[in-house]
Enzyme design. Structure first.
Site, PDB file in Angstrom:
ATOM      1  CG  ASN A  10      -1.928   1.089   1.246  1.00 35.99           C
ATOM      2  OD1 ASN A  10      -1.660   2.207   0.807  1.00 35.99           O
ATOM      3  ND2 ASN A  10      -3.100   0.787   1.761  1.00 35.99           N
ATOM      4  CE  LYS A  12      -4.627   6.514  -1.684  1.00 38.59           C
ATOM      5  NZ  LYS A  12      -6.118   6.597  -1.605  1.00 38.59           N
ATOM      6  CG  ASP A  74      -4.109  -6.322  11.229  1.00 38.65           C
ATOM      7  OD1 ASP A  74      -4.399  -6.038  10.052  1.00 38.65           O
ATOM      8  OD2 ASP A  74      -4.794  -7.084  11.921  1.00 38.65           O
ATOM      9  CB  SER A  75      -4.971  -0.511  11.503  1.00 33.77           C
ATOM     10  OG  SER A  75      -4.865  -0.355  10.100  1.00 33.77           O
ATOM     11  CG  PHE A 157      -6.133   4.582   3.168  1.00 35.86           C
ATOM     12  CD1 PHE A 157      -6.088   3.466   3.984  1.00 35.86           C
ATOM     13  CD2 PHE A 157      -5.151   5.551   3.317  1.00 35.86           C
ATOM     14  CE1 PHE A 157      -5.090   3.317   4.938  1.00 35.86           C
ATOM     15  CE2 PHE A 157      -4.138   5.411   4.262  1.00 35.86           C
ATOM     16  CZ  PHE A 157      -4.112   4.285   5.074  1.00 35.86           C
ATOM     17  CE  LYS A 180      -5.944   8.766   8.019  1.00 35.23           C
ATOM     18  NZ  LYS A 180      -5.902   7.962   6.784  1.00 35.23           N
TER      19      LYS A 180
END
Length: 205
Positions: A10, A12, A74-75, A157, A180
């Site tokens: 990913n 991002k 991990d989220s 995202f 953010k």
């Protein structure tokens, strides 16, 4: 400069972590690599039942395969009305891994009849750092808020467009990247990680 693997494809996430680490580490710089930047290897399935277990699965394998210090996270979104789900299944809640729009819409459909006062939720993130030699570290971050009834915003995202953090008047998807970072679960966890990196990785010569 120290090279560190972030076990993800990913981009991002790579940009986000590099931005946070650069801001937190100052002169203690690292070069962050993603899975697309190293020789390809088979990725293990995320079979853990907690965010920490899944983060360690990915970080251990990345370190074993590349010999580099490896970071993995991990989220996910834990919705009170869904008994903490989608949780560790957030990325594949709709059945297809990484289909953000489908995952988001399924959550909205599942709690469509839930009144606003019972739509509490939290973003949760656990980040693992595994070092050559076997030392392992875990850090956590959490952002509390609630799930809106419709998406708002084009940034971020995942579930960002439907998540309104406590004390915010904009969703995570309506915040600038730096705004953010300051409040998000991942931002909090990664700032803790940056402190850890500064302690356990020597400054590059």
């Amino acid at each position: 400069m120290n090279k560190v693997l972030l076990a993800t494809r990913n981009r991002k996430k790579l940009v986000e972590l590099q931005r946070i680490l650069d801001g937190a580490l100052g002169a203690h710089r690292i070069a962050l690599l993603g899975l697309d930047d190293v020789d390809e290897y088979p990725e293990l399935p995320e079979t853990g039942l907690t965010f920490g277990e899944n983060a360690l699965i990915k970080a251990r394998e990345g370190c074993r395969r590349t010999g580099l210090p490896t970071i993995a996270d991990d989220s996910g979104l834990a919705v009170d009305a869904l008994n903490g789900m989608p949780g560790v299944f957030s990325a594949r809640w709709s059945g297809t891994h990484g289909d953000d729009r489908a995952n988001l819409q399924l959550v909205l459909d599942q709690i469509g009849d839930v009144p606003d006062e019972h739509r509490a939720a939290s973003f949760v993130c656990t980040v693992a750092l595994v070092l050559p030699g076997g030392k392992e570290h875990l850090v956590d971050g959490r952002q509390s808020g609630r799930v809106l009834r419709a998406p708002r915003g084009d940034g971020g995202f995942g579930y960002d467009p439907i998540f309104l953090g406590d004390g915010q008047d904009r969703t995570n998807a309506e915040l600038t990247p730096h705004e953010k970072d300051a409040v998000s679960h991942r931002g909090k966890a990664l700032r803790e990680l940056a402190k850890l990196v500064a302690k356990v990785l020597p400054p590059a010569a």
